[in-house]
Motif scaffolding. Structure first.
Motif, mmCIF file in Angstrom:
data_model
loop_
_atom_site.group_PDB
_atom_site.id
_atom_site.type_symbol
_atom_site.label_atom_id
_atom_site.label_comp_id
_atom_site.label_asym_id
_atom_site.label_seq_id
_atom_site.Cartn_x
_atom_site.Cartn_y
_atom_site.Cartn_z
ATOM 1 N N GLU A 1 -7.286 6.967 -0.482
ATOM 2 C CA GLU A 1 -8.407 6.375 0.246
ATOM 3 C C GLU A 1 -8.848 5.068 -0.405
ATOM 4 O OE1 GLU A 1 -12.805 7.639 2.002
ATOM 5 O OE2 GLU A 1 -11.476 9.150 1.130
ATOM 6 N N ALA A 2 -8.914 5.052 -1.727
ATOM 7 C CA ALA A 2 -9.306 3.831 -2.440
ATOM 8 C C ALA A 2 -8.277 2.724 -2.241
ATOM 9 C CB ALA A 2 -9.476 4.132 -3.926
ATOM 10 N N ALA A 3 -7.003 3.094 -2.227
ATOM 11 C CA ALA A 3 -5.944 2.094 -2.029
ATOM 12 C C ALA A 3 -6.022 1.477 -0.637
ATOM 13 C CB ALA A 3 -4.577 2.737 -2.258
ATOM 14 N N PHE A 4 -6.323 2.299 0.361
ATOM 15 C CA PHE A 4 -6.497 1.775 1.715
ATOM 16 C C PHE A 4 -7.670 0.801 1.780
ATOM 17 C CE2 PHE A 4 -3.471 4.827 3.208
ATOM 18 C CZ PHE A 4 -3.126 4.460 4.502
ATOM 19 N N GLU A 5 -8.771 1.154 1.153
ATOM 20 C CA GLU A 5 -9.943 0.282 1.148
ATOM 21 C C GLU A 5 -9.630 -1.045 0.467
ATOM 22 O OE1 GLU A 5 -12.912 2.625 -0.744
ATOM 23 O OE2 GLU A 5 -13.252 3.927 1.005
ATOM 24 N N ASP A 6 -8.890 -0.977 -0.633
ATOM 25 C CA ASP A 6 -8.503 -2.210 -1.337
ATOM 26 C C ASP A 6 -7.612 -3.084 -0.461
ATOM 27 O OD1 ASP A 6 -9.919 -1.413 -3.561
ATOM 28 O OD2 ASP A 6 -8.153 -0.711 -4.676
ATOM 29 N N ALA A 7 -6.693 -2.464 0.275
ATOM 30 C CA ALA A 7 -5.784 -3.226 1.133
ATOM 31 C C ALA A 7 -6.547 -3.924 2.258
ATOM 32 C CB ALA A 7 -4.704 -2.312 1.704
ATOM 33 N N ILE A 8 -7.520 -3.232 2.837
ATOM 34 C CA ILE A 8 -8.358 -3.856 3.871
ATOM 35 C C ILE A 8 -9.123 -5.030 3.280
ATOM 36 C CG2 ILE A 8 -10.396 -3.543 5.321
ATOM 37 C CD1 ILE A 8 -8.059 -2.266 6.628
ATOM 38 N N ASP A 9 -9.674 -4.846 2.094
ATOM 39 C CA ASP A 9 -10.422 -5.935 1.436
ATOM 40 C C ASP A 9 -9.525 -7.144 1.197
ATOM 41 O OD1 ASP A 9 -12.714 -4.415 1.383
ATOM 42 O OD2 ASP A 9 -12.501 -3.797 -0.714
ATOM 43 N N GLU A 10 -8.280 -6.898 0.764
ATOM 44 C CA GLU A 10 -7.363 -8.002 0.516
ATOM 45 C C GLU A 10 -7.042 -8.752 1.820
ATOM 46 O OE1 GLU A 10 -6.043 -9.312 -2.226
ATOM 47 O OE2 GLU A 10 -7.195 -7.943 -3.498
ATOM 48 N N LEU B 1 0.830 -1.211 0.000
ATOM 49 C CA LEU B 1 0.000 0.000 0.000
ATOM 50 C C LEU B 1 0.859 1.255 0.000
ATOM 51 C CD1 LEU B 1 -2.691 1.584 0.508
ATOM 52 C CD2 LEU B 1 -2.337 1.123 2.950
ATOM 53 N N LEU B 2 1.855 1.294 0.875
ATOM 54 C CA LEU B 2 2.705 2.483 0.946
ATOM 55 C C LEU B 2 3.461 2.688 -0.353
ATOM 56 C CD1 LEU B 2 3.881 4.841 2.497
ATOM 57 C CD2 LEU B 2 5.543 3.277 3.531
ATOM 58 N N ALA B 3 4.038 1.629 -0.889
ATOM 59 C CA ALA B 3 4.783 1.760 -2.147
ATOM 60 C C ALA B 3 3.881 2.266 -3.264
ATOM 61 C CB ALA B 3 5.389 0.413 -2.531
ATOM 62 N N LYS B 4 2.656 1.747 -3.327
ATOM 63 C CA LYS B 4 1.708 2.174 -4.352
ATOM 64 C C LYS B 4 1.346 3.645 -4.199
ATOM 65 C CE LYS B 4 -2.951 1.054 -6.075
ATOM 66 N NZ LYS B 4 -4.121 0.138 -5.892
ATOM 67 N N CYS B 5 1.099 4.057 -2.964
ATOM 68 C CA CYS B 5 0.643 5.428 -2.724
ATOM 69 C C CYS B 5 1.738 6.465 -2.951
ATOM 70 C CB CYS B 5 0.094 5.559 -1.308
ATOM 71 S SG CYS B 5 -1.483 4.703 -1.041
ATOM 72 N N LEU B 6 2.987 6.083 -2.731
ATOM 73 C CA LEU B 6 4.074 7.043 -2.905
ATOM 74 C C LEU B 6 4.126 7.586 -4.326
ATOM 75 C CD1 LEU B 6 7.030 5.413 -0.913
ATOM 76 C CD2 LEU B 6 5.641 7.384 -0.247
ATOM 77 N N THR B 7 3.806 6.769 -5.301
ATOM 78 C CA THR B 7 3.964 7.168 -6.703
ATOM 79 C C THR B 7 2.729 7.853 -7.276
ATOM 80 O OG1 THR B 7 3.214 4.999 -7.502
ATOM 81 C CG2 THR B 7 5.576 5.279 -7.092
ATOM 82 N N MET B 8 1.672 7.981 -6.491
ATOM 83 C CA MET B 8 0.444 8.595 -7.009
ATOM 84 C C MET B 8 0.654 10.072 -7.283
ATOM 85 S SD MET B 8 -2.400 6.774 -4.535
ATOM 86 C CE MET B 8 -2.795 5.035 -4.731
ATOM 87 N N SER B 9 -0.052 10.560 -8.310
ATOM 88 C CA SER B 9 0.026 11.980 -8.662
ATOM 89 C C SER B 9 -1.302 12.414 -9.263
ATOM 90 C CB SER B 9 1.176 12.227 -9.652
ATOM 91 O OG SER B 9 0.950 11.481 -10.846
ATOM 92 N N GLY B 10 -1.433 13.720 -9.469
ATOM 93 C CA GLY B 10 -2.671 14.234 -10.038
ATOM 94 C C GLY B 10 -3.437 15.061 -9.026
ATOM 95 N N ASP B 11 -4.646 15.484 -9.432
ATOM 96 C CA ASP B 11 -5.459 16.352 -8.582
ATOM 97 C C ASP B 11 -6.276 15.598 -7.543
ATOM 98 O OD1 ASP B 11 -4.566 18.553 -10.045
ATOM 99 O OD2 ASP B 11 -6.235 18.391 -11.493
ATOM 100 N N ASP B 12 -6.329 14.271 -7.666
ATOM 101 C CA ASP B 12 -7.185 13.490 -6.774
ATOM 102 C C ASP B 12 -6.396 12.479 -5.956
ATOM 103 O OD1 ASP B 12 -6.474 11.924 -8.905
ATOM 104 O OD2 ASP B 12 -8.427 10.925 -9.086
ATOM 105 N N VAL B 13 -5.197 12.879 -5.495
ATOM 106 C CA VAL B 13 -4.349 11.951 -4.751
ATOM 107 C C VAL B 13 -5.035 11.464 -3.479
ATOM 108 C CG1 VAL B 13 -2.208 11.745 -3.426
ATOM 109 C CG2 VAL B 13 -2.182 12.797 -5.691
ATOM 110 N N ASP B 14 -5.747 12.364 -2.782
ATOM 111 C CA ASP B 14 -6.440 11.955 -1.558
ATOM 112 C C ASP B 14 -7.432 10.831 -1.845
ATOM 113 O OD1 ASP B 14 -5.127 13.755 0.089
ATOM 114 O OD2 ASP B 14 -6.619 15.332 -0.211
#
Length: 460
Positions: free
Chosen positions: A446-455, A429-442
């Protein structure tokens, strides 16, 4: 292993009734029976030599306790073999373990809880006529580094399942030569780390100031430092999707996009490679295992000197009033057996290794790990080892000094079946989130965290 694990879990659970009863210490303690004890570990040749020396010393005290030591390549190899052994009732007597391994073995209730053994006041007579109590004295209990000792009780029921054997932590390696030349103070907080990264980037625009080897360790440690939920051994296990955790991930995302940092997953190798580089893109700080200090030292020059001196410090904190640093490295658990004398004999051997100042000192110096008892600092050989500490030839001693200086900061994480999944997921999750960019990073975070919990929940 992932494909094999569900099948093995079924076999383990089918065996659970055979080990359902708890262990009771025999009234006589160890009665001198001739017993053979099997011990599984992951040790290289040099460590086996140290262990064999102390097996011989132990046998002078208890000549009828025979130790058969088997090494199995790596920690996962030890775990996989034990799972297979438990499924046919052939588990060893004691073994190296990590907390999630013990949680897995306990699906079959196959691990001995150590509380009765630890607290036993039964007198045991050795071969030379001297005596000891079966359990630990108050002095021996107090001698253990608290964070290491407490790891044995992180399973949600308050009972003791493991004893610490040898430990490592994470430390901050830094280019002391560069820091001194540029008047840079070693960061003690993450706010200071941000300022230091910015300063280094000004001095060397092509650099990546900080490398962090373990994304999982970083995420979990930040939870501890912020006192923010991560996981629980009981109830809802996976608690890491919360505002505090998303906020620190967002902050590190901003650092990554400024070129301040990289990690093992993103770099594609241990970040010590960047730290020890002397040409091209390099880093000036590296957070990695204290046991790997020799890999954080640059290659020596032809005259034996080093291109730069390595400094070592504790990892930065959110708040220095609430210091938290991860504790890693093997513990040892004892497995239930139909012969109670084998369990008691296993305990006597484990007690010997974990409370012996001489063994802990020698094993530490040979392994790069640190002792689990404080009194090793009074061992003359170990004291001489620490006295040589520097950022070059004796970098392992310097690393050990830092580890011992932060003994009050070590923490433990809850252990349960699925805790290793959580660890893997937050790292990814952390590695994935570090590389995110754009206007909707938040929103992406949030979506990445939800996916990690689901996994985590799906795998559990």
């Amino acid at each position: 292993m992932k494909k094999l694990l569900p099948i093995l879990l079924v076999l383990v659970m089918l065996c659970s009734t055979a080990f359902a009863a708890g262990f009771e210490v025999p009234a006589e303690g160890y009665d001198g029976s001739d017993v053979t004890i099997t011990f599984y570990s992951q040790q290289g040749t040099s460590l086996q030599e140290v262990l064999n020396t102390y097996i011989a010393e132990f046998n002078k005290l208890y000549p009828n306790i025979h130790i058969e030591h088997t090494t199995l390549g790596d920690y996962d190899g030890v775990r996989d073999q034990i799972i297979a052994d438990i499924s046919v009732g052939a588990q060893p007597n004691l073994a190296y373990c990590y907390p999630d391994h013990v949680a897995l073995y306990n699906l079959a209730k196959s691990v001995v809880t150590l509380d009765e053994l630890i607290d036993s006041q039964i007198t045991v007579t050795r071969a030379d006529g001297s005596t000891e109590i079966l359990g630990l004295t108050d002095e021996q209990k107090a001698d253990f580094i608290e964070g290491y000792y407490d790891e044995g009780r992180q399973y949600g029921d308050g009972l003791m399942y493991t004893m610490p054997f040898s430990k490592s932590t994470e430390v901050l390696y830094y280019d002391k030569t560069f820091f001194d030349a540029n008047g840079i103070a070693v960061p003690t907080t993450w706010d200071e780390m941000e300022a230091v990264c910015a300063k280094i980037k000004e001095l060397d625009p092509n650099s990546i100031p900080l490398g962090y080897d373990s994304e999982s360790n970083w995420f979990i440690t930040m939870c501890e430092q912020y006192q923010s939920p991560y996981t629980s051994a009981t109830g809802d296990h996976f608690l890491f999707n919360n505002e505090t955790n998303r906020a620190f991930v967002k902050k590190f995302n901003e650092w990554y996009n400024k070129g301040y940092l990289t990690t093992q997953k993103l770099y594609g190798a241990y970040t010590s490679g960047l730290f020890t580089a002397t040409t091209g893109v390099r880093s000036y700080m590296s957070i990695g295992s204290s046991a790997g200090s020799k890999y954080q030292r640059p290659t020596a020059n032809a005259d034996g000197s080093y291109p730069f001196e390595v400094g070592i410090a504790t990892v930065p904190q959110v708040n220095n009033e609430h210091r938290r640093v991860i504790s890693q490295g093997p513990s040892v658990c004892i497995f239930k057996n139909s012969d109670p004398q084998k369990v008691v004999a296993s305990w006597l051997f484990l007690k010997y290794l974990t409370t012996s100042v001489d063994f802990q000192a020698e094993f530490s110096m040979a392994s790069g790990y640190v002792p689990v008892i404080k009194s090793v600092a009074d061992n003359a050989v170990y004291a001489d080892f620490l006295a040589q500490a520097d950022g070059g030839n004796y970098i392992a001693a310097r690393s050990a000094q830092v580890c011992l200086s932060q003994e009050d900061a070590y923490y433990t994480s809850p252990a349960f079946v699925g805790s290793s999944t959580a660890r893997d997921q937050v790292g990814s999750l952390l590695a994935k989130c570090l590389t995110m960019s754009g206007d909707d990073v938040d929103a992406q975070i949030e979506a990445a965290f939800e996916d990690a919990i689901d996994e985590c929940e799906y795998a559990n």
